[in-house]
Design an enzyme around this catalytic site. Structure first.
Site, short mmCIF file in Angstrom:
data_model
loop_
_atom_site.label_atom_id
_atom_site.label_comp_id
_atom_site.label_asym_id
_atom_site.label_seq_id
_atom_site.Cartn_x
_atom_site.Cartn_y
_atom_site.Cartn_z
N LEU A 1 -14.16 -0.87 -21.52
CA LEU A 1 -13.25 -1.14 -22.64
C LEU A 1 -13.65 -2.42 -23.36
CD1 LEU A 1 -10.54 -0.35 -24.06
CD2 LEU A 1 -9.37 -1.82 -22.38
N GLU A 2 -14.10 -3.40 -22.59
CA GLU A 2 -14.46 -4.72 -23.14
C GLU A 2 -15.64 -5.28 -22.36
OE1 GLU A 2 -10.86 -6.18 -20.30
OE2 GLU A 2 -10.81 -6.84 -22.39
N CYS B 1 -6.54 4.21 12.51
CA CYS B 1 -5.87 3.76 13.72
C CYS B 1 -6.63 2.61 14.36
CB CYS B 1 -5.74 4.91 14.72
SG CYS B 1 -4.93 4.40 16.25
N HIS C 1 -14.76 1.22 -1.07
CA HIS C 1 -13.65 0.33 -0.66
C HIS C 1 -12.52 1.12 0.03
CE1 HIS C 1 -14.96 -2.86 -3.84
NE2 HIS C 1 -15.71 -2.88 -2.77
N ASN D 1 -12.60 2.54 -6.44
CA ASN D 1 -11.20 2.94 -6.48
C ASN D 1 -10.78 3.60 -5.16
OD1 ASN D 1 -11.40 2.02 -9.07
ND2 ASN D 1 -11.51 4.06 -10.00
N TYR E 1 0.83 -1.22 0.00
CA TYR E 1 0.00 0.00 0.00
C TYR E 1 0.86 1.27 0.00
CZ TYR E 1 -4.13 -2.83 0.13
OH TYR E 1 -5.10 -3.71 -0.24
N ALA F 1 -12.50 4.91 -21.47
CA ALA F 1 -13.28 5.83 -20.62
C ALA F 1 -13.09 7.28 -21.04
CB ALA F 1 -12.88 5.63 -19.16
N GLY G 1 -15.85 1.21 -16.31
CA GLY G 1 -14.50 0.70 -16.06
C GLY G 1 -14.40 -0.32 -14.96
N THR G 2 -15.33 -1.27 -14.92
CA THR G 2 -15.23 -2.33 -13.92
C THR G 2 -15.54 -3.69 -14.54
OG1 THR G 2 -15.92 -3.06 -11.72
CG2 THR G 2 -17.61 -1.99 -13.09
C1 BV8 Z 1 -17.72 -8.62 1.55
C2 BV8 Z 1 -9.71 -2.20 -1.89
C3 BV8 Z 1 -19.29 -9.19 3.30
C4 BV8 Z 1 -8.35 -2.73 -1.59
C5 BV8 Z 1 -11.01 -4.01 -2.93
C6 BV8 Z 1 -20.52 -13.25 -3.70
C7 BV8 Z 1 -20.05 -14.13 -4.63
C8 BV8 Z 1 -18.65 -14.43 -4.65
C9 BV8 Z 1 -17.74 -13.85 -3.75
C10 BV8 Z 1 -18.22 -12.98 -2.84
C11 BV8 Z 1 -19.61 -12.69 -2.80
N1 BV8 Z 1 -19.78 -11.80 -1.80
C12 BV8 Z 1 -18.57 -11.53 -1.21
C13 BV8 Z 1 -17.60 -12.26 -1.83
C14 BV8 Z 1 -16.17 -12.23 -1.50
C15 BV8 Z 1 -15.41 -11.06 -2.12
C16 BV8 Z 1 -15.41 -11.16 -3.61
O1 BV8 Z 1 -16.17 -10.51 -4.31
N2 BV8 Z 1 -14.48 -11.98 -4.10
C17 BV8 Z 1 -14.32 -12.09 -5.58
C18 BV8 Z 1 -12.85 -12.02 -5.90
C19 BV8 Z 1 -14.98 -13.31 -6.09
N3 BV8 Z 1 -15.96 -9.77 -1.70
C20 BV8 Z 1 -15.55 -9.27 -0.50
O2 BV8 Z 1 -14.78 -9.82 0.26
C21 BV8 Z 1 -16.13 -7.91 -0.12
N4 BV8 Z 1 -16.62 -7.91 1.22
O3 BV8 Z 1 -18.29 -9.29 0.74
O4 BV8 Z 1 -18.10 -8.46 2.87
C22 BV8 Z 1 -20.52 -8.53 2.69
C23 BV8 Z 1 -21.44 -9.26 1.93
C24 BV8 Z 1 -22.59 -8.64 1.43
C25 BV8 Z 1 -22.85 -7.30 1.61
C26 BV8 Z 1 -21.90 -6.61 2.33
C27 BV8 Z 1 -20.71 -7.23 2.84
C28 BV8 Z 1 -15.04 -6.81 -0.12
C29 BV8 Z 1 -14.50 -6.60 -1.46
C30 BV8 Z 1 -13.59 -5.34 -1.49
C31 BV8 Z 1 -12.13 -5.73 -1.53
N5 BV8 Z 1 -11.29 -4.54 -1.74
N6 BV8 Z 1 -10.27 -2.87 -3.06
C32 BV8 Z 1 -7.37 -2.45 -2.70
O5 BV8 Z 1 -7.67 -1.73 -3.64
O6 BV8 Z 1 -6.27 -2.97 -2.57
S1 BV8 Z 1 -11.63 -4.80 -4.34
C33 BV8 Z 1 -10.71 -4.16 -5.68
O7 BV8 Z 1 -10.80 -5.15 -6.69
C34 BV8 Z 1 -11.27 -2.90 -6.30
O8 BV8 Z 1 -11.75 -1.98 -5.34
C35 BV8 Z 1 -12.40 -3.45 -7.19
O9 BV8 Z 1 -13.57 -3.65 -6.44
C36 BV8 Z 1 -11.82 -4.80 -7.61
C37 BV8 Z 1 -11.18 -4.70 -8.97
O10 BV8 Z 1 -12.19 -4.65 -9.90
P1 BV8 Z 1 -12.24 -3.46 -10.99
O11 BV8 Z 1 -12.14 -2.14 -10.33
O12 BV8 Z 1 -13.39 -3.77 -11.84
O13 BV8 Z 1 -10.84 -3.65 -11.79
P2 BV8 Z 1 -10.46 -4.81 -12.83
O14 BV8 Z 1 -9.03 -4.65 -13.09
O15 BV8 Z 1 -11.00 -6.12 -12.37
O16 BV8 Z 1 -11.28 -4.44 -14.18
C38 BV8 Z 1 -11.01 -3.25 -14.84
C39 BV8 Z 1 -12.07 -3.12 -15.93
O17 BV8 Z 1 -11.87 -1.88 -16.59
C40 BV8 Z 1 -11.99 -4.22 -16.99
O18 BV8 Z 1 -13.32 -4.68 -17.29
C41 BV8 Z 1 -11.37 -3.52 -18.20
O19 BV8 Z 1 -11.92 -3.98 -19.41
C42 BV8 Z 1 -11.81 -2.07 -17.98
N7 BV8 Z 1 -10.87 -1.08 -18.52
C43 BV8 Z 1 -9.51 -1.16 -18.52
N8 BV8 Z 1 -9.00 -0.02 -19.07
C44 BV8 Z 1 -10.08 0.77 -19.41
C45 BV8 Z 1 -11.27 0.10 -19.03
N9 BV8 Z 1 -12.50 0.60 -19.22
C46 BV8 Z 1 -12.57 1.83 -19.81
N10 BV8 Z 1 -11.45 2.55 -20.19
C47 BV8 Z 1 -10.22 2.05 -20.01
N11 BV8 Z 1 -9.15 2.76 -20.40
#
Ligand code: BV8
Length: 244
Positions: free
Chosen positions: A212-213, A127, A119, A97, A61, A229, A185-186
């Site tokens: 993007l895709e 703290c 997030h 983000n 971080y 974007a 962008g997600t």
């Molecule tokens: C929780 C902070 C209980 C830290 C982050 C249900 C089903 C399965 C699993 C779960 C579920 N419920 C919960 C889970 C578990 C888990 C989860 O989802 N696991 C996944 C991996 C399967 N979720 C959790 O643990 C969450 N907490 O569930 O608590 C609860 C339940 C219910 C209700 C409330 C609470 C907590 C998740 C948060 C974790 N922290 N970030 C850090 O940043 O280090 S997550 C982090 O990853 C980001 O914040 C973001 O959310 C994620 C990344 O995704 P994206 O932002 O979409 O980025 P990515 O690279 O994947 O994609 C980029 C996209 O942009 C692509 O599509 C690409 O094509 C596009 N792109 C690229 N360039 C461009 C573009 N688009 C336009 N223009 C461009 N130029």
């Protein structure tokens, strides 16, 4: 689509910051390795990882916190700041983000709470002793004292996997009032954010994806527009502000 659009909820992800040179989780900026290729989620973004190896987590971080301070908002962030400044109805921008590019794209965003970091934020330290969150721009690896209580138990103010995202009640309340849900962008891989489109469709809200895709949720959107974007977001903002 509802005749008149008054209330809008926008979800943004790493893709909106990619053109500002911030790595996304699935693809590195400028073709380099993605964040998750450089580190395994379970090694750096879970409470268990922090308990097991806080030095590794702090380094991860500290690196990202320093990096975002060298980046600048791009036309997609600027277009959303313009929408925020000019949209007469209700607007909530929910970002996954942890960078501050939305804020830096337009002052109004920060002040009138039309932006929500579900997030957490890189530029805050939390703290674990007095539970206060403080603005933070420097490193945490050297275990600096909390500016409020002096304890050396600061952690990044980000939501790790397995932790509850912030202000879920406010997000669901805004979705219930919305006429339009826009996802920008997600990849739709991380929940509960990836579930918002389903919630919106069930509430009869019109849903639009700008990406993007194709994403994991594309089939659930009423409309998907593909492109970078910095191009598709300003075009859409002009359209919704009736400027096109
Ligand atoms: C929780 C902070 C209980 C830290 C982050 C249900 C089903 C399965 C699993 C779960 C579920 N419920 C919960 C889970 C578990 C888990 C989860 O989802 N696991 C996944 C991996 C399967 N979720 C959790 O643990 C969450 N907490 O569930 O608590 C609860 C339940 C219910 C209700 C409330 C609470 C907590 C998740 C948060 C974790 N922290 N970030 C850090 O940043 O280090 S997550 C982090 O990853 C980001 O914040 C973001 O959310 C994620 C990344 O995704 P994206 O932002 O979409 O980025 P990515 O690279 O994947 O994609 C980029 C996209 O942009 C692509 O599509 C690409 O094509 C596009 N792109 C690229 N360039 C461009 C573009 N688009 C336009 N223009 C461009 N130029």
């Amino acid at each position: 689509m509802a005749t008149t659009i008054r209330n809008i909820v926008i979800l943004t992800g790493a893709g909106i910051s990619a053109e500002s040179g911030i790595d996304t989780f699935r693809a590195g900026a400028n073709g380099g390795p993605s964040l998750w290729e450089q580190h395994r989620v379970e090694d750096v973004a879970t409470p268990e990882a922090f308990a097991r190896d806080p030095d590794l987590v702090h380094r991860f971080y500290d690196m990202r916190r320093a990096a975002i301070q060298t980046k600048r908002p791009n036309p997609a962030h600027v277009a959303l700041a313009r929408l925020d400044a000019e949209w007469p109805g209700s607007l909530l921008i929910v970002t996954q983000n942890v960078d501050d590019l939305h804020e830096r794209a337009g002052a109004p965003l920060g002040h009138n709470q039309r932006l929500l970091h579900m997030h957490g934020e890189h530029l805050k330290a939390w703290c674990t002793s007095c539970d206060i969150r403080s603005p933070w721009r420097k490193e945490l690896s050297s275990r600096p004292p909390c500016p409020v209580c002096g304890a050396r138990g600061l952690r990044p103010d980000v939501v790790w996997f397995g932790e509850m995202p912030y202000r879920m009640g406010d997000i669901y309340a805004a979705l219930r009032e919305a006429d339009l849900f826009v996802s920008i962008g997600t990849s739709g891989a991380v929940y509960p954010a990836a579930g918002f489109v389903q919630n919106a469709v069930e509430l009869g809200v019109h849903t639009l994806e700008l990406n993007l895709e194709e994403s994991q949720g594309s089939r659930m959107f009423h409309e998907t527009r593909l492109g970078v974007a910095s191009e598709v977001v300003p075009t859409w903002v002009d359209e919704i502000l009736g400027r096109d």
